[in-house]
Design a protein around this motif. Structure first.
Motif, PDB file in Angstrom:
ATOM      1  N   UNK A   1       0.832  -1.206   0.000  1.00 40.12           N
ATOM      2  CA  UNK A   1       0.000   0.000   0.000  1.00 40.12           C
ATOM      3  C   UNK A   1       0.863   1.251   0.000  1.00 40.12           C
ATOM      4  N   UNK A   2       1.909   1.271   0.826  1.00 42.58           N
ATOM      5  CA  UNK A   2       2.770   2.457   0.927  1.00 42.58           C
ATOM      6  C   UNK A   2       3.544   2.725  -0.356  1.00 42.58           C
ATOM      7  N   UNK A   3       4.016   1.674  -1.008  1.00 45.11           N
ATOM      8  CA  UNK A   3       4.862   1.847  -2.193  1.00 45.11           C
ATOM      9  C   UNK A   3       4.101   1.853  -3.513  1.00 45.11           C
ATOM     10  N   UNK A   4       3.008   1.118  -3.596  1.00 47.62           N
ATOM     11  CA  UNK A   4       2.300   0.961  -4.871  1.00 47.62           C
ATOM     12  C   UNK A   4       0.877   1.505  -4.855  1.00 47.62           C
ATOM     13  N   UNK A   5       0.319   1.681  -3.663  1.00 42.91           N
ATOM     14  CA  UNK A   5      -1.037   2.192  -3.541  1.00 42.91           C
ATOM     15  C   UNK A   5      -2.034   1.107  -3.173  1.00 42.91           C
ATOM     16  N   UNK A   6      -3.115   1.489  -2.499  1.00 41.86           N
ATOM     17  CA  UNK A   6      -4.111   0.521  -2.049  1.00 41.86           C
ATOM     18  C   UNK A   6      -4.874  -0.138  -3.192  1.00 41.86           C
ATOM     19  N   UNK A   7      -4.919   0.495  -4.342  1.00 41.01           N
ATOM     20  CA  UNK A   7      -5.634  -0.097  -5.481  1.00 41.01           C
ATOM     21  C   UNK A   7      -4.949  -1.360  -6.001  1.00 41.01           C
ATOM     22  N   UNK A   8      -3.765  -1.655  -5.490  1.00 39.95           N
ATOM     23  CA  UNK A   8      -3.051  -2.876  -5.886  1.00 39.95           C
ATOM     24  C   UNK A   8      -3.590  -4.121  -5.195  1.00 39.95           C
ATOM     25  N   UNK A   9      -4.429  -3.946  -4.186  1.00 40.09           N
ATOM     26  CA  UNK A   9      -5.036  -5.088  -3.508  1.00 40.09           C
ATOM     27  C   UNK A   9      -6.391  -5.332  -4.154  1.00 40.09           C
TER      28      UNK A   9
ATOM     29  N   UNK B   1       0.379  -1.192 -15.225  1.00 43.40           N
ATOM     30  CA  UNK B   1      -0.693  -0.196 -15.336  1.00 43.40           C
ATOM     31  C   UNK B   1      -1.847  -0.433 -14.359  1.00 43.40           C
ATOM     32  N   UNK B   2      -1.648  -1.287 -13.387  1.00 42.59           N
ATOM     33  CA  UNK B   2      -2.642  -1.558 -12.344  1.00 42.59           C
ATOM     34  C   UNK B   2      -3.996  -1.945 -12.948  1.00 42.59           C
ATOM     35  N   UNK B   3      -3.981  -2.918 -13.856  1.00 42.82           N
ATOM     36  CA  UNK B   3      -5.196  -3.280 -14.583  1.00 42.82           C
ATOM     37  C   UNK B   3      -5.727  -4.673 -14.282  1.00 42.82           C
ATOM     38  N   UNK B   4      -5.128  -5.367 -13.369  1.00 43.01           N
ATOM     39  CA  UNK B   4      -5.533  -6.748 -13.090  1.00 43.01           C
ATOM     40  C   UNK B   4      -6.925  -6.781 -12.463  1.00 43.01           C
TER      41      UNK B   4
END
Length: 181
Positions: free
Chosen positions: A128-136, A154-157
């Motif tokens: 969350x700190x390094x990539x953002x909460x949208x990565x979960x 591109x955080x599209x998964x």
């Protein structure tokens, strides 16, 4: 130390409870031993003692994924911060007897299950700190509700696996064909 790899522990633990298939793969000492990272020598006693702790941490970790995936970031980080307080991180250094020195996140004196959850919670915090909460994320292929960490550039998964992505795409294609007919 590969900090993002610690988030994979959270994914693996949460996904032992497969809501879509109605399976719980965390019911025995053998299940605990299978969950532990390769190279961890977990005694039967330690596995037995850790089973309840893992089962209690699992829904708390799932909740972090659910909150983050639905945009409730503040609540997700609050839930994760509570986990971090309950499972504080300490670091140890090891070379596993081969001269390859590196750090481990652990709570070793309290057992392997505790260390596992400690690393999992820290891995999510780091993500969350390094990539953002949208990565979960939560898999969008129903009935699957497995969690995942999105590592795409591109955080599209949207799905936990290629299998779920294919199943969802085929279902959408068939639905379009039915509506066209």
């Amino acid at each position: 130390m590969k900090l993002l790899a610690y988030a994979d522990r959270a994914v693996e633990l949460v996904n032992t409870d497969d809501h879509g298939a109605g399976l719980d793969r965390l019911q025995s000492c053998d299940d605990v031993c299978r969950l532990m990272p390769q190279g961890w020598n977990v005694s039967r006693t330690a596995a037995e003692e850790g089973l309840d702790e893992l089962r209690e941490a699992r829904p708390r970790l799932r909740r972090v994924f659910e909150l983050a995936a639905t945009g409730r970031v503040e609540r997700a980080t609050d839930a994760l911060n509570k986990l971090l307080c309950d499972f504080p991180v300490s670091a140890t250094i090891s070379d596993h007897m081969n001269g390859d020195w590196h750090l481990h996140l652990t709570d070793e004196p309290r057992g392997p299950a505790r260390s596992y959850v400690t690393g999992a919670a820290f891995g999510l915090a780091y993500t969350i700190a390094e990539r953002g909460p949208e990565r979960l994320g939560l898999c969008e292929a129903l009935p699957c509700r497995k969690v995942f960490v999105d590592t795409t550039t591109n955080s599209s998964r949207r799905y936990c696996s290629d299998k779920c992505a294919t199943r969802a795409n085929v279902a959408a294609y068939r639905a379009r064909k039915r509506s066209d007919a």
